[in-house]
Design a protein around this motif. Structure first.
Motif, PDB file in Angstrom:
ATOM      1  N   ILE A 261      58.766  39.848  37.150  1.00  0.00           N
ATOM      2  CA  ILE A 261      58.518  38.982  38.322  1.00  0.00           C
ATOM      3  C   ILE A 261      59.631  37.934  38.390  1.00  0.00           C
ATOM      4  CG2 ILE A 261      56.999  37.155  39.204  1.00  0.00           C
ATOM      5  CD1 ILE A 261      54.587  38.787  38.205  1.00  0.00           C
ATOM      6  N   THR A 403      57.105  45.207  40.383  1.00  0.00           N
ATOM      7  CA  THR A 403      57.311  43.905  41.032  1.00  0.00           C
ATOM      8  C   THR A 403      58.762  43.811  41.506  1.00  0.00           C
ATOM      9  OG1 THR A 403      57.699  42.919  38.844  1.00  0.00           O
ATOM     10  CG2 THR A 403      55.500  42.642  39.814  1.00  0.00           C
ATOM     11  N   LYS A 487      48.260  45.279  43.543  1.00  0.00           N
ATOM     12  CA  LYS A 487      48.725  44.659  42.300  1.00  0.00           C
ATOM     13  C   LYS A 487      47.549  44.037  41.572  1.00  0.00           C
ATOM     14  CE  LYS A 487      51.747  45.566  42.014  1.00  0.00           C
ATOM     15  NZ  LYS A 487      52.848  46.390  42.233  1.00  0.00           N
ATOM     16  N   GLN A 584      51.867  38.388  43.353  1.00  0.00           N
ATOM     17  CA  GLN A 584      52.190  39.038  42.067  1.00  0.00           C
ATOM     18  C   GLN A 584      51.797  38.112  40.924  1.00  0.00           C
ATOM     19  OE1 GLN A 584      56.411  39.407  42.535  1.00  0.00           O
ATOM     20  NE2 GLN A 584      56.317  41.415  43.505  1.00  0.00           N
TER      21      GLN A 584
END
Ligand code: F6R
Length: 611
Positions: A261, A403, A487, A584
């Motif tokens: 991320i 991601t 997610k 996320q």
């Protein structure tokens, strides 16, 4: 969906195989196993260790066996399809003699018929897998010529199969077979490898050769021969790949997911800089002459890659003014889509190996469309088979939940939409420049959005015990809801649904009750009031609302929502690149607080190479 590896060389096969399997663990982690030929003393059987659970369990077992040594071997990491995860159902599989061991990626569709025929001959099976039938059939057909045995076995099989086969009578070689599932050979210094994915041996060699449909190879340490399924020798080209797979270390992060991320600004920057220079976008494959002759675009993919397509559709239609449809690859391939040479089909895939996406690509080519792949893994099947490729340069993605590849894909899609619009003169020079600059600014804005990390963690603490979550939004905010919801459920194991905010009243709202968490994405200013009305409707029925909007709307939304997360404001078509970031992070933190197996969520695999 299962990873296979093989080693023929002068060093320890188990050492290579365990390391290679660890690199392929993302393909499945229900069980793993290796088989070797012990060349110190010739044996009647291949030697085998296989274990339910993660590869670390196999490693511990192998390291405890002092005599498990050989210079030739095959290995497998499993994502269970036929039969539960267990030691018995783990690969490699052998027949009754124990001479032949088989690892397999794919699905043998006619295994029941083959199994029945073999059982009628009195042959016993140990496992519930489809793969065992390959080993048992080869064992039954074996007459001392292992190549012919494997070839005849392959001709009896239907379905998809990448096979690595070892025979104790020929301890100097492995035989590789490929139909539909990926299989790549690596050429080292007096050692050669096979694997489902280059990353398994990329630290040892960059020289590779991909097996094509219905091809086989006999691999020894200093010699590799290729054949077709008719047994004729064929020539293949060895290519050198220029690919730095990047680090697969956590670099101080607790999980790969959080590391990846945080790597998004870099992933997007590198992806854009590969194609953007001198205030222009370089996509030579889509010329004016070609683009003027198309009337339709299909964006086809699975899972998160499909969500990229859903978000990108808005940018494509707004900028390029060409009808753009998005489709799930698993549906597309079976529903006779109307495609011809005037259709551009864009396939999006991180792994480049997703079976449904690959099949959709083949279907599109078959019907005469030009195919363009947006792929992260260099040299993957989808990259190799499409007419043209735009790579995302996200680097190796280890966490199963994507991601950084998602963000890199999205940036490619904006780039494509803008390129098409420019070439077709659908936007003015000024507009192009404005969008182009916004595009180049994305990495910095993603960085800024990531600064909200601590706030998102605090909000996650507040909501992590909910059992049902709804993500609502309109237009491309809805596209982000789809990705946010996937997610979230994927890593937290909490039920969630993404819904177009305007559709709630047509049924779903009956699920809203006191305490239901609704995450409302409202970044599109034109639709802001409408989404806020939907928030009021769910709140009136007892829901708790977490809103995601742009910074300039913070105060306005705070009057209705219980909590708010803000992202920088950019033109709506590119807003998804920023909105996805907090979602996320929220998914990650909820999963962390619920103590989930974040990088390897249950039942999943990163590369879905079976239907
Ligand atoms: C979700 C996720 C999957 C993949 C999907 C397609 O976090 O990673 O939904 O997006 O399996 O995979 P690729 O992009 O490799 O074709």
């Amino acid at each position: 969906m299962c990873g296979i590896v093989g080693y023929v060389g002068k060093k320890s096969a188990p050492e290579f195989l365990l390391g290679a399997l660890e690199k392929l663990e993302y393909r499945g982690y229900d069980s793993s196993g290796i088989a070797i030929c012990n060349d110190k003393e010739k044996k009647d059987k291949v030697e085998l260790i296989k274990k339910k659970g993660r590869i670390r369990v196999l490693r511990e077992t192998v390291e405890n066996f002092k005599d498990f040594f050989g210079k030739v071997g095959i290995g497998h990491t499993r994502w269970a399809t036929h039969g539960e995860p267990s030691d018995i159902n783990s690969h490699p599989h052998t027949g009754a003699s124990g001479k032949i061991a088989v690892v397999h990626n794919g699905i043998i569709e006619n295994y029941m018929i083959l199994k029945k025929n073999l059982m009628q001959k009195g042959i016993k099976f140990a496992s519930e897998t489809d793969t065992e039938v390959v080993a048992v059939l080869a064992d039954y057909l074996y007459d001392g010529d292992i190549f012919e045995t494997v070839r005849k076995t392959a001709l009896s099989l239907e379905g998809s199969f990448a096979l690595g086969i070892l025979c104790s009578d020929f301890p100097d070689r492995i035989i590789a077979v490929k139909k539909e599932s990926p299989l790549i050979l690596g050429f080292g210094n007096e050692e050669n490898y096979i694997a489902s994915d280059i990353s398994a041996f990329a630290d040892r060699t960059k020289k590779i050769c991909r097996l094509d449909e219905c091809e086989m190879a006999v691999i020894k340490n200093s010699e590799v021969s290729f054949y077709n399924f008719s047994g004729e020798k064929i020539n293949k080209t060895i290519t050198e790949i220029d690919w730095n797979i990047g680090s697969s270390e956590k670099n101080g992060f607790d999980h790969f997911m959080l590391k990846e991320i945080m790597e998004q600004p870099k992933a997007v920057k590198e992806t854009l800089s590969a194609r953007c220079s001198n205030n222009d976008i370089l996509i030579d494959d889509l010329t004016k002459e070609y683009l003027e002759n198309i009337n339709k675009i299909y964006i086809v993919a699975c899972g998160s890659s499909h969500h990229v397509g859903v978000a990108a559709k808005y940018a494509f239609e707004k900028l390029s003014k060409i009808t753009t449809n998005t489709d799930l690859a698993s549906e597309f391939r079976y529903r006779s889509p109307i495609i011809d040479e005037k259709t551009l089909v864009i396939i999006i895939s991180q792994s480049g190996e997703t079976a449904d996406s690959l099949a959709a690509l083949r279907e599109a080519k078959h019907k005469g469309a030009k195919t363009l792949a947006v792929v992260n893994v260099v040299g993957s099947s989808i990259a190799a088979e499409s007419d043209c490729v735009i790579y995302t340069w996200a680097g190796m993605e280890v966490a199963v939940a994507t991601t950084k590849a998602y963000s890199a894909q999205l940036s490619v899609m904006y780039m494509l939409a803008l390129h098409i619009a420019k070439i077709l003169n659908k936007i003015s020079k000024e507009k192009f420049e404005k969008h182009f600059n916004n595009l180049l600014n994305l990495p910095d804005l993603i960085e800024k959005t990531l600064e909200e990390k601590t706030k998102v963690f605090e909000i996650a603490k507040k909501y992590c015990q909910r059992d049902n979550v709804f993500f609502i939004g309109r237009n491309n905010d809805y596209a982000i809801c789809m990705e946010g919801s996937l997610k979230f459920k994927e890593v937290s194991y909490i039920h969630s649904e993404a819904y177009p905010a305007g559709e709630l009243k047509h049924g779903t709202i009956s699920l809203i009750e006191s305490g239901t968490l609704v995450i409302a994405v409202a970044t599109n200013h034109k639709l802001f009031e409408k989404t806020i009305s939907n928030v009021r409707e769910v709140k009136a029925r007892g829901a708790v609302c977490l809103a995601l909007t742009t910074e300039d709307k913070r105060e306005e939304i705070a009057c209705v929502a219980d909590d708010t997360i803000c992202v920088p404001r950019i033109p709506p078509i590119m807003q998804p690149s920023l909105s996805v970031i907090p979602l996320q992070l929220f998914s990650y933190y909820v999963a962390l607080l619920r103590e989930r197996d974040i990088d390897r969520p249950r039942n999943l695999a990163k590369s879905v190479t079976v239907e």
